[in-house]
Design a protein around this motif. Structure first.
Motif, mmCIF file in Angstrom:
data_model
loop_
_atom_site.group_PDB
_atom_site.id
_atom_site.type_symbol
_atom_site.label_atom_id
_atom_site.label_comp_id
_atom_site.label_asym_id
_atom_site.label_seq_id
_atom_site.Cartn_x
_atom_site.Cartn_y
_atom_site.Cartn_z
ATOM 1 N N GLN A 87 0.821 -1.209 0.000
ATOM 2 C CA GLN A 87 0.000 0.000 0.000
ATOM 3 C C GLN A 87 0.857 1.262 0.000
ATOM 4 O O GLN A 87 0.540 2.240 -0.683
ATOM 5 N N SER A 90 2.523 1.773 -3.443
ATOM 6 C CA SER A 90 1.574 2.028 -4.527
ATOM 7 C C SER A 90 0.773 3.314 -4.315
ATOM 8 O O SER A 90 -0.154 3.602 -5.081
ATOM 9 N N GLY A 91 1.118 4.077 -3.288
ATOM 10 C CA GLY A 91 0.461 5.355 -3.068
ATOM 11 C C GLY A 91 -0.908 5.274 -2.415
ATOM 12 O O GLY A 91 -1.654 6.259 -2.430
ATOM 13 N N GLU A 92 -1.223 4.139 -1.800
ATOM 14 C CA GLU A 92 -2.515 3.994 -1.141
ATOM 15 C C GLU A 92 -2.471 4.406 0.322
ATOM 16 O O GLU A 92 -3.518 4.600 0.950
ATOM 17 N N LYS A 135 4.221 9.830 1.106
ATOM 18 C CA LYS A 135 3.200 9.223 0.245
ATOM 19 C C LYS A 135 3.668 9.290 -1.202
ATOM 20 O O LYS A 135 4.139 10.323 -1.676
ATOM 21 N N TYR A 136 3.548 8.154 -1.880
ATOM 22 C CA TYR A 136 3.889 8.082 -3.295
ATOM 23 C C TYR A 136 2.649 8.350 -4.140
ATOM 24 O O TYR A 136 1.512 8.254 -3.658
ATOM 25 N N SER A 137 2.865 8.672 -5.403
ATOM 26 C CA SER A 137 1.748 8.792 -6.339
ATOM 27 C C SER A 137 1.162 7.401 -6.566
ATOM 28 O O SER A 137 1.789 6.389 -6.262
ATOM 29 N N THR A 138 -0.031 7.350 -7.101
ATOM 30 C CA THR A 138 -0.696 6.064 -7.275
ATOM 31 C C THR A 138 0.016 5.139 -8.254
ATOM 32 O O THR A 138 -0.177 3.928 -8.213
ATOM 33 N N ASP A 139 0.862 5.711 -9.123
ATOM 34 C CA ASP A 139 1.626 4.852 -10.021
ATOM 35 C C ASP A 139 2.953 4.426 -9.401
ATOM 36 O O ASP A 139 3.717 3.654 -9.988
ATOM 37 N N GLU A 144 4.571 11.992 -3.796
ATOM 38 C CA GLU A 144 3.474 12.962 -3.745
ATOM 39 C C GLU A 144 3.602 13.879 -2.532
ATOM 40 O O GLU A 144 3.349 15.085 -2.611
#
Length: 255
Positions: A87, A90-92, A135-139, A144
């Motif tokens: 998670q 993967s940016g979740e 936090k990472y971007s969703t891709d 982020e």
């Protein structure tokens, strides 16, 4: 008003979406599993958690994580949970990693009304300088949200970094013994983070294995006074889980 609730479900019924939770325990030792399972049975989502770790994939906070109920985690160790890693990358999930001792002191500070404190832990590292991916971007390809730089100050020729105390809407803890006034006794490694998490909660909910009347616990044996505890649930003996099992063959080789 009595602090004793008839069930874990009743005790956590008002923990709504977006609530902040300080959760005790160390690995799988002393975690408030019954309270976590009761939250999992509600519709609450978007939770923000402060805890040393986030359980494992199928136990403890890992249950809420696998259900997508947790939005953000502040922790010091997350290495036993594959779903947590998935998670996060993967940016979740938003994740704030902090040194273990700093996390403990942030909880304690919040509990005693100290808004912030200086510590040498993390000076001249990304902990103080900022830039740690929260936090990472969703891709998963870009960051982020990154940690901001923190204030530093020199005392007696040594540099320290400013860390903020933690206050949570609710705290969830597990104790070996408690009385109906909320005085708690923790067992062995369950002392790690449970008293500190309890102090940081605006409303602290304790699940206890053994519940007695006030006066039955030696005052000198109390680890956490009842003034910090608002709700108590008698859950009985805890199902002990082994976090990491290591066995040996007949010749003593580790498996």
């Amino acid at each position: 008003m009595s602090k004793v609730f008839s069930s874990a479900a009743e005790a956590v019924a008002d923990i709504g979406s977006g609530a902040t939770l300080a959760v005790g325990g160390f690995g799988l030792c002393g975690i408030p599993d019954a309270l976590i399972e009761a939250i999992a049975a509600t519709a609450s989502t978007g939770l923000e958690v402060f805890s040393n770790n986030c359980g494992v994939d199928d136990h403890g906070l890992g249950i809420l994580l696998s259900q997508g109920r947790i939005r953000r985690v502040t922790a010091s160790y997350v290495g036993e949970n594959k779903e947590f890693a998935r998670q996060y990358l993967s940016g979740e999930l938003e994740v704030e990693l902090t040194p273990q001792g700093t996390l403990a002191e942030r909880l304690r500070a919040g509990g005693v009304g100290i808004p912030a404190f200086y510590t040498p832990a993390g000076v001249s590292t990304p902990v103080a300088d900022g830039g740690i991916p929260w936090k990472y971007s969703t891709d998963g390809s870009t960051v982020e949200i990154a940690s901001p730089p923190k204030e530093t100050r020199e005392f007696n020729g040594r540099t320290y970094v400013l860390e903020e105390g933690i206050r949570a809407d609710f705290a969830l803890v597990h104790a070996k013994l408690g009385d109906t006034a909320g005085n708690l006794v923790f067992e062995k490694s369950a002392m790690n983070f449970n008293p500190l998490a309890a102090m940081a909660g605006t409303i602290t909910i304790a699940q206890v294995e053994n519940l007695v009347e006030p006066g039955e616990i030696d005052p000198g044996a109390v680890h956490l006074p009842g003034i910090f505890v608002q709700r108590i649930v008698h859950t009985g003996p805890q199902d002990k889980r082994i976090e990491k099992l290591t066995v040996s063959d007949a010749e003593g080789a580790r498996q």
